[in-house]
Design a protein around this motif. Sequence first.
Motif, PDB file in Angstrom:
ATOM      1  N   TYR A  30       1.015  -1.278  -0.069  1.00 54.39           N
ATOM      2  CA  TYR A  30      -0.055   0.032  -0.039  1.00 54.39           C
ATOM      3  C   TYR A  30       0.960   1.301   0.057  1.00 54.39           C
ATOM      4  O   TYR A  30       0.308   2.253  -0.311  1.00 54.39           O
ATOM      5  N   ARG A  31       2.301   1.072   0.438  1.00 45.74           N
ATOM      6  CA  ARG A  31       3.027   2.102   0.362  1.00 45.74           C
ATOM      7  C   ARG A  31       3.165   2.611  -1.179  1.00 45.74           C
ATOM      8  O   ARG A  31       3.384   3.712  -1.189  1.00 45.74           O
ATOM      9  N   GLY A  32       2.995   2.028  -2.097  1.00 41.59           N
ATOM     10  CA  GLY A  32       3.186   2.111  -3.559  1.00 41.59           C
ATOM     11  C   GLY A  32       2.175   3.489  -3.617  1.00 41.59           C
ATOM     12  O   GLY A  32       2.534   4.389  -4.558  1.00 41.59           O
ATOM     13  N   LEU A  47      11.674  12.338  -0.742  1.00 37.54           N
ATOM     14  CA  LEU A  47      11.167  11.245   0.002  1.00 37.54           C
ATOM     15  C   LEU A  47      10.963  11.749   1.466  1.00 37.54           C
ATOM     16  O   LEU A  47      10.309  11.203   2.304  1.00 37.54           O
ATOM     17  N   SER A  48      11.980  12.444   1.874  1.00 39.83           N
ATOM     18  CA  SER A  48      11.780  12.838   3.387  1.00 39.83           C
ATOM     19  C   SER A  48      10.639  14.000   3.653  1.00 39.83           C
ATOM     20  O   SER A  48      10.169  13.982   4.733  1.00 39.83           O
ATOM     21  N   PHE A  53       5.196   8.090   5.191  1.00 45.37           N
ATOM     22  CA  PHE A  53       6.339   6.795   5.574  1.00 45.37           C
ATOM     23  C   PHE A  53       6.843   6.965   6.856  1.00 45.37           C
ATOM     24  O   PHE A  53       7.277   8.007   7.390  1.00 45.37           O
ATOM     25  N   PRO A  54       7.121   5.804   7.545  1.00 35.60           N
ATOM     26  CA  PRO A  54       8.097   5.686   8.534  1.00 35.60           C
ATOM     27  C   PRO A  54       9.364   6.624   8.651  1.00 35.60           C
ATOM     28  O   PRO A  54      10.118   6.568   7.675  1.00 35.60           O
ATOM     29  N   ARG A  58      12.334   6.748   5.879  1.00 28.10           N
ATOM     30  CA  ARG A  58      12.781   8.112   5.312  1.00 28.10           C
ATOM     31  C   ARG A  58      14.174   8.342   5.357  1.00 28.10           C
ATOM     32  O   ARG A  58      14.960   8.985   4.383  1.00 28.10           O
ATOM     33  N   GLU A  59      14.640   8.110   6.502  1.00 37.07           N
ATOM     34  CA  GLU A  59      16.081   8.424   6.682  1.00 37.07           C
ATOM     35  C   GLU A  59      17.283   7.540   5.798  1.00 37.07           C
ATOM     36  O   GLU A  59      18.216   8.051   5.389  1.00 37.07           O
ATOM     37  N   THR A  60      16.758   6.218   5.444  1.00 38.16           N
ATOM     38  CA  THR A  60      17.489   5.524   4.881  1.00 38.16           C
ATOM     39  C   THR A  60      17.425   5.736   3.439  1.00 38.16           C
ATOM     40  O   THR A  60      18.333   5.337   2.297  1.00 38.16           O
TER      41      THR A  60
END
Length: 347
Positions: A30-32, A47-48, A53-54, A58-60
């Motif tokens: 579902y993140r898609g 993406l940040s 998003f967790p 996001r940090e990765t």
Amino acid sequence: MPTQTETLPLLGQSVSELTDWVQTQGQPSYRGKQLHQWLYQKGARSLSEITVFPKQWRETLAETSIGRSAIHHCSIAPDETRKYLLRLADGLIIETVGIPTKKRLTVCVSSQVGCPMNCDFCATGKGGFTRNLQAHEIVDQVLTVQEDFQRRVSNVVFMGMGEPLLNLEQVVAAVRSLNQDVGIGQRSLTISTVGIPKQIQQLAQHHLQITFAVSLHASNQRLRHQLIPSANHYPLTALLDDCREYVKITGRRVTFEYILLAGVNDLPENAQQLAQHLKGFQSHVNLIPYNPINEADYQRPSKQNIQQFSEILQNHNIATSVRYSRGLEANAACGQLRASQAVNSKQ
């Protein structure tokens, strides 16, 4: 080994492709859909920014490329047309134009960095050609204008820097993304070309519902070769035959763009010749009074000559309209695009 995110920006990908990508990252499917919404509807530039998003994930993804450009410069004409110089990821500069009216916001997008066609009356070709644009770099132009105007884009025309049919694969991919991901109807998208041998039929085979425009600009082969050097390899008769085949394959009419140059191609005899070429053709003619550039000595015709040319075509039952370009004062009008700055800037 490079990851998919390092080789393929996320912008330009469909919801199914984005779903596949998030799953390779160990995230639920579902993140898609969330990623798709943030890219195309909310205009995320990194993406940040995607707060659903967790945080740890996001940090990765801090180095993951979405594929957005940066506004290098923006010029605003008195009619509120805006010309953008956009800096791409590799540092190259392209031009995009936002053209607002009360009912529409049209974006004129570039398909190449520069242009190899070298049309004699056009500023873009004077600067040469560097490379083709990728689909995400085309889609990004539309999202950038939409974000800056804070309005939904209603129409897109591939009439900026470059020859779209020399970058057909990426242009078609961008058309599909603008339609399916950004939500712009195909009939509100226009692809314009000066004509490339074999490529018109290649475009037709995609069966798109776009408006197809051919930059004709001449009523005979001698004059066309004078104005468009590449026409030496693509005679006017062959070009028109391919356009008829396009109509046959797609069921869609062809729009012919004709820039009127005073004393060059705006004479009554030119109108008569053009009328004979287009007799019985499922087409529409857009007459465009010339927009001046420093690199050429052509002049805009008088209103009387423009009207006379139009009337001759109409008397031959050829659908005709006169299109006066917007953004003239900001060098953002048809034929004026070049990677240079102008006054009245907004940054």
